[in-house]
Write a protein that holds these residues in place. Structure first.
Motif, PDB file in Angstrom:
ATOM      1  N   GLU A  52       0.826  -1.169  -0.059  1.00  0.00           N
ATOM      2  CA  GLU A  52       0.068   0.080  -0.111  1.00  0.00           C
ATOM      3  C   GLU A  52       0.967   1.103  -0.086  1.00  0.00           C
ATOM      4  N   THR A  53       0.480   2.182  -0.607  1.00  0.00           N
ATOM      5  CA  THR A  53       0.846   3.560  -0.643  1.00  0.00           C
ATOM      6  C   THR A  53       0.994   4.353   0.599  1.00  0.00           C
ATOM      7  N   VAL A  54       2.084   4.704   1.051  1.00  0.00           N
ATOM      8  CA  VAL A  54       2.176   5.306   2.441  1.00  0.00           C
ATOM      9  C   VAL A  54       1.399   6.830   2.438  1.00  0.00           C
ATOM     10  N   ALA A  55       0.668   6.904   3.510  1.00  0.00           N
ATOM     11  CA  ALA A  55      -0.282   8.124   3.667  1.00  0.00           C
ATOM     12  C   ALA A  55       0.906   9.391   3.788  1.00  0.00           C
ATOM     13  N   GLN A  56       0.133  10.562   3.382  1.00  0.00           N
ATOM     14  CA  GLN A  56       0.810  11.684   3.340  1.00  0.00           C
ATOM     15  C   GLN A  56       1.395  12.050   4.811  1.00  0.00           C
ATOM     16  N   ALA A  57       0.495  12.068   5.841  1.00  0.00           N
ATOM     17  CA  ALA A  57       1.053  12.351   7.116  1.00  0.00           C
ATOM     18  C   ALA A  57       2.230  11.427   7.567  1.00  0.00           C
ATOM     19  N   GLU A  58       2.236  10.197   7.180  1.00  0.00           N
ATOM     20  CA  GLU A  58       3.150   9.217   7.524  1.00  0.00           C
ATOM     21  C   GLU A  58       4.714   9.688   6.901  1.00  0.00           C
ATOM     22  N   ILE A  59       4.430  10.136   5.472  1.00  0.00           N
ATOM     23  CA  ILE A  59       5.487  10.683   4.730  1.00  0.00           C
ATOM     24  C   ILE A  59       6.326  11.696   5.441  1.00  0.00           C
ATOM     25  N   TRP A  60       5.466  12.724   5.928  1.00  0.00           N
ATOM     26  CA  TRP A  60       5.899  13.933   6.556  1.00  0.00           C
ATOM     27  C   TRP A  60       6.825  13.503   7.985  1.00  0.00           C
ATOM     28  N   ALA A  61       5.981  12.471   8.706  1.00  0.00           N
ATOM     29  CA  ALA A  61       7.036  11.918   9.832  1.00  0.00           C
ATOM     30  C   ALA A  61       8.223  11.247   9.489  1.00  0.00           C
ATOM     31  N   LEU A  62       8.159  10.469   8.366  1.00  0.00           N
ATOM     32  CA  LEU A  62       9.482   9.958   8.065  1.00  0.00           C
ATOM     33  C   LEU A  62      10.414  10.730   7.643  1.00  0.00           C
ATOM     34  N   LEU A  63       9.969  11.934   6.870  1.00  0.00           N
ATOM     35  CA  LEU A  63      11.073  13.031   6.455  1.00  0.00           C
ATOM     36  C   LEU A  63      11.704  13.439   7.611  1.00  0.00           C
ATOM     37  N   ASN A  64      10.682  13.834   8.714  1.00  0.00           N
ATOM     38  CA  ASN A  64      11.341  14.421   9.906  1.00  0.00           C
ATOM     39  C   ASN A  64      12.239  13.610  10.643  1.00  0.00           C
ATOM     40  N   GLY A  65      11.990  12.261  10.722  1.00  0.00           N
ATOM     41  CA  GLY A  65      12.802  11.072  11.330  1.00  0.00           C
ATOM     42  C   GLY A  65      14.271  11.381  10.475  1.00  0.00           C
ATOM     43  N   PHE A  66      14.132  11.446   8.972  1.00  0.00           N
ATOM     44  CA  PHE A  66      15.516  11.322   8.294  1.00  0.00           C
ATOM     45  C   PHE A  66      16.329  12.715   8.678  1.00  0.00           C
ATOM     46  N   PHE A  67      15.744  13.985   8.731  1.00  0.00           N
ATOM     47  CA  PHE A  67      16.380  14.804   8.981  1.00  0.00           C
ATOM     48  C   PHE A  67      16.821  15.077  10.636  1.00  0.00           C
ATOM     49  N   ASP A  68      16.094  14.399  11.477  1.00  0.00           N
ATOM     50  CA  ASP A  68      16.586  14.276  12.692  1.00  0.00           C
ATOM     51  C   ASP A  68      17.819  13.395  13.016  1.00  0.00           C
TER      52      ASP A  68
END
Length: 218
Positions: A52-68
């Motif tokens: 399944e495609t990852v939801a938009q809200a989760e994408i933002w959480a993943l991006l924040n995790g990457f930059f953190d």
């Protein structure tokens, strides 16, 4: 307010790789596949277990995790460090990056570790207004803006039409899938590698002539 020429440049996919290390981290640690082979990046992340495609809200959480915690994965785009150093001989340089403000120091430290040591301005959203503020602060003889996303060139064209605009995507796997801001009439050129871009940039900065207005494509 030096009056010198000014370069305002994005970071991710212009100075440092971002999509590829983000993709690798997702694959290795999150069991997510990043398929950047289309224009709609909101549908690019796929859960490998469910399909399944990852939801938009989760994408933002993943991006924040990457930059953190994963910015150490980001390597320099080929030619970026040497080119920025050469440009700094004739112009002031400011990094305008779309990160939350609390990451300003980590971005500065990250770039400094690669040999890119210039002021960093964080922003969220379109870049035209912050670009305008930077120009008003520095009052350069001539200015040039570099970014990998066409929407930021559209915003820059609206708020800083006198600023030269170069659309650059240094990630070769990503570049073919992003609409060209030059073709849309929002950038003066589209050049995706520093070896080719550097002479064009230096010519604009050293000539000292404000950018011409562009006719926006329909």
């Amino acid at each position: 307010m030096s009056g010198r020429p000014l370069l305002v440049t994005d970071c991710d996919e212009v100075l440092l790789h971002m999509v590829t290390p983000f993709r690798d981290w997702l694959h290795e640690e999150k069991n997510i596949e990043f398929r950047y082979d289309g224009a709609d990046f909101s549908k690019a992340l796929v859960d490998r277990s469910s399909g399944e495609t990852v939801a938009q809200a989760e994408i933002w959480a993943l991006l924040n995790g990457f930059f953190d915690g994963q910015m150490h994965r980001q390597g320099a785009i080929a030619g970026a460090v040497e080119s920025i150093s050469r440009i700094s001989e004739v112009a002031d340089v400011v990094i305008l990056t779309n990160l939350l403000d609390h990451r300003q120091q980590s971005r500065s430290d990250q770039l400094r570790a690669h040999g890119i040591d210039f002021p960093v301005v964080c922003n969220q959203g379109p870049k035209g207004e912050p670009l305008r503020r930077i120009l008003d602060e520095y009052r350069p003889a001539v200015a040039l803006f570099i970014d990998d996303l066409p929407q930021h060139h559209q915003s820059a064209a609206e708020h800083a039409p006198e600023c030269w605009r170069l659309h650059m995507i240094g990630e070769v796997a990503l570049a073919p899938h992003v609409a060209c801001a030059e073709e849309r009439g929002h950038a003066h050129a589209r050049i995706d590698d520093w070896d080719s871009a550097l002479p064009w940039i230096l010519a604009r900065l050293e000539e000292g002539v404000p950018a011409p207005l562009l006719e926006t494509a329909n």
